[in-house]
Design an enzyme around this catalytic site. Structure first.
Site, PDB file in Angstrom:
ATOM      1  CG  HIS A  48     -24.851 -10.265  10.802  1.00 10.32           C
ATOM      2  ND1 HIS A  48     -24.691  -9.069  10.120  1.00 10.32           N
ATOM      3  CD2 HIS A  48     -24.500 -11.243   9.918  1.00 10.32           C
ATOM      4  CE1 HIS A  48     -24.261  -9.301   8.892  1.00 10.32           C
ATOM      5  NE2 HIS A  48     -24.136 -10.606   8.724  1.00 10.32           N
ATOM      6  CG  HIS A  51     -28.302  -9.515   7.739  1.00  9.25           C
ATOM      7  ND1 HIS A  51     -27.875 -10.569   8.509  1.00  9.25           N
ATOM      8  CD2 HIS A  51     -27.915  -9.805   6.470  1.00  9.25           C
ATOM      9  CE1 HIS A  51     -27.250 -11.458   7.743  1.00  9.25           C
ATOM     10  NE2 HIS A  51     -27.258 -11.013   6.504  1.00  9.25           N
ATOM     11  CE  LYS A 233     -17.683  -9.837  11.299  1.00  8.15           C
ATOM     12  NZ  LYS A 233     -18.182 -11.190  11.164  1.00  8.15           N
ATOM     13  CB  THR A 234     -17.732  -8.578  19.877  1.00  8.34           C
ATOM     14  OG1 THR A 234     -18.146  -9.947  19.750  1.00  8.34           O
ATOM     15  CG2 THR A 234     -18.961  -7.691  19.800  1.00  8.34           C
TER      16      THR A 234
END
Length: 412
Positions: A48, A51, A233-234
């Site tokens: 993600h 990373h 993040k969503t």
């Protein structure tokens, strides 16, 4: 003009958080090709954006002539790293870990050159899975002080809720990884996110105690907003590098919609644009800053998904912002039959049908707050009926808040 030391490049761009021996590391990176490693535990089937900071660092170092080792944590993922976690990680089966590791390998190959002598990708299961536990405790465990380990943040934070003995072993295993790589590949430098500091310091210390060798550690800032919140993040979860999990369009939109104060940091950390250009773009004011966000979104999407996908995502986003949905192939959408719209379809029902809201109650609140648009029209009446007249060329664009777009297509 002499080439800039990669340590200075990383520092200027804002990557570096802590170093075990700053001057020695800088001098070493400027003197000779250095073999370094970063570990990635395959706890999901895709990398993600968290990373991706580490991947960018690997690319910077490889471009400067150093050799990366990407460690896939097939062994350490069996235990789970307690760092930065308030609860114990979910236990994965060997099959899940192997499947995830295969996905990681495929993704890494897009960013790192694994040609002869250029880089290595190794699974730490190769040495961890066959360890004799009693021998490991005698040879490795004796070098670790429990008193000292309990002062480290990664363990201290967990003592109130409970720290399993299983997780307590993680630091020993990661330190042993560094020792093995030092022995096998003359790997002298371990890199990681700032939450890995304790594990990295323990590995440096183990090499000194067991081999009387010099090893070093460097950590990088986690990707956070100007307010210190973790990025990537969503509402629907993590922003993944796998296009099947986060579409190139959604990936592009995530970066296109970052807050103004975060533009400079993201451009510096997630693109290879020269710092002069980063500073110029980040200095743009008011509506002009949107140009910088477009550049950011395009450059990051190009790195992760390729130039063609980045161009398609950009075109789709521009067509939306211009309210002219010409090429909507990359915009999330729902097909609804003409007969279902019929004489009129409730706006709240349409919001749940498209998945934009989980319930009619949530839809009602959004409408009352002025957060729902049909094209350019803000909806302020939750009893509004959608009719066939609302569709242009059999398409209706719905916007939720500032950032979420959805296209409804009529079908016969």
């Amino acid at each position: 003009m002499s080439k800039k030391n990669v340590f200075d490049v990383l520092q200027e761009r804002g990557y570096i958080e802590q170093a075990t021996h700053e001057e020695e590391i800088r001098e070493m990176l400027g003197r000779e090709p250095v073999t370094f490693y970063i570990g990635f535990d395959p706890t999901a089937d895709s990398l993600h954006v968290g990373h991706f900071i580490q991947v960018m660092v690997m690319m910077h170092l490889q471009r400067s002539g150093h050799r990366p080792i990407a460690i896939i944590g097939g062994g350490t993922a069996m235990v789970g790293d307690p760092s930065g976690k308030t609860d114990m990680r979910k236990m994965l089966t060997r099959e899940q870990i192997d499947k995830n590791a295969a996905s990681f390998k495929k993704q890494f190959s897009k960013f790192i050159d694994f040609g002869e002598g250029k880089a290595l990708m190794i699974n730490n299961a190769d040495w961890l899975m066959d360890l004799n536990y009693v021998e490991f405790l005698r040879d490795i465990g004796r070098h670790f002080s429990v008193n000292r380990m309990l002062t480290y943040e990664c363990f201290k934070n967990r003592l109130e809720k409970g720290l399993s003995f299983l997780e307590f072993n993680y630091m020993l295993m990661q330190s042993y990884d560094f020792l093995e790589l030092y022995r096998r590949h003359n790997c002298k430098l371990q890199l990681g996110g700032s939450d890995q500091w304790s594990n990295i310091v323990a590995g440096v210390d183990l090499i000194r105690r067991v081999e009387n060798g010099s090893a070093y550690g460097l950590t990088f800032k986690l990707l956070t907003t100007s307010e210190g919140k973790k990025m990537g993040k969503t509402e629907s979860g993590a922003v993944w590098l796998d296009p099947a999990k986060t579409s190139p369009y959604d990936f592009y939109q995530y970066w296109r919609n970052v807050e103004d104060p975060d533009v400079k940091n993201c451009l510096a950390l997630l693109t290879f644009l020269p710092m002069e250009e980063v500073i110029r773009l980040a200095a743009l004011q008011d509506a002009e800053i949107n140009k910088a966000k477009e550049v950011l979104a395009f450059e990051v999407t190009k790195l992760v998904h390729g130039e063609e996908e980045a161009a398609k995502a950009q075109e789709a986003a521009r067509s939306l912002f211009g309210s002219a949905v010409k090429d909507a192939g990359n915009i999330p959408g729902t097909e609804i039959s003409r007969s279902k719209i019929g004489q009129g379809f409730d706006i709240l029902a349409l919001l749940t049908e498209t998945g934009l809201t989980a319930s009619k109650g949530e839809g009602r609140r959004l409408v009352q707050q002025g957060g729902i648009y049909l094209g350019e029209e803000r909806i302020d009446d939750f009893s509004r009926l959608i009719t066939l007249e609302d569709f242009k060329d059999n398409k209706l664009l719905i916007r939720k808040g500032k950032k979420t777009y959805h296209l409804v297509r009529l079908i016969d």
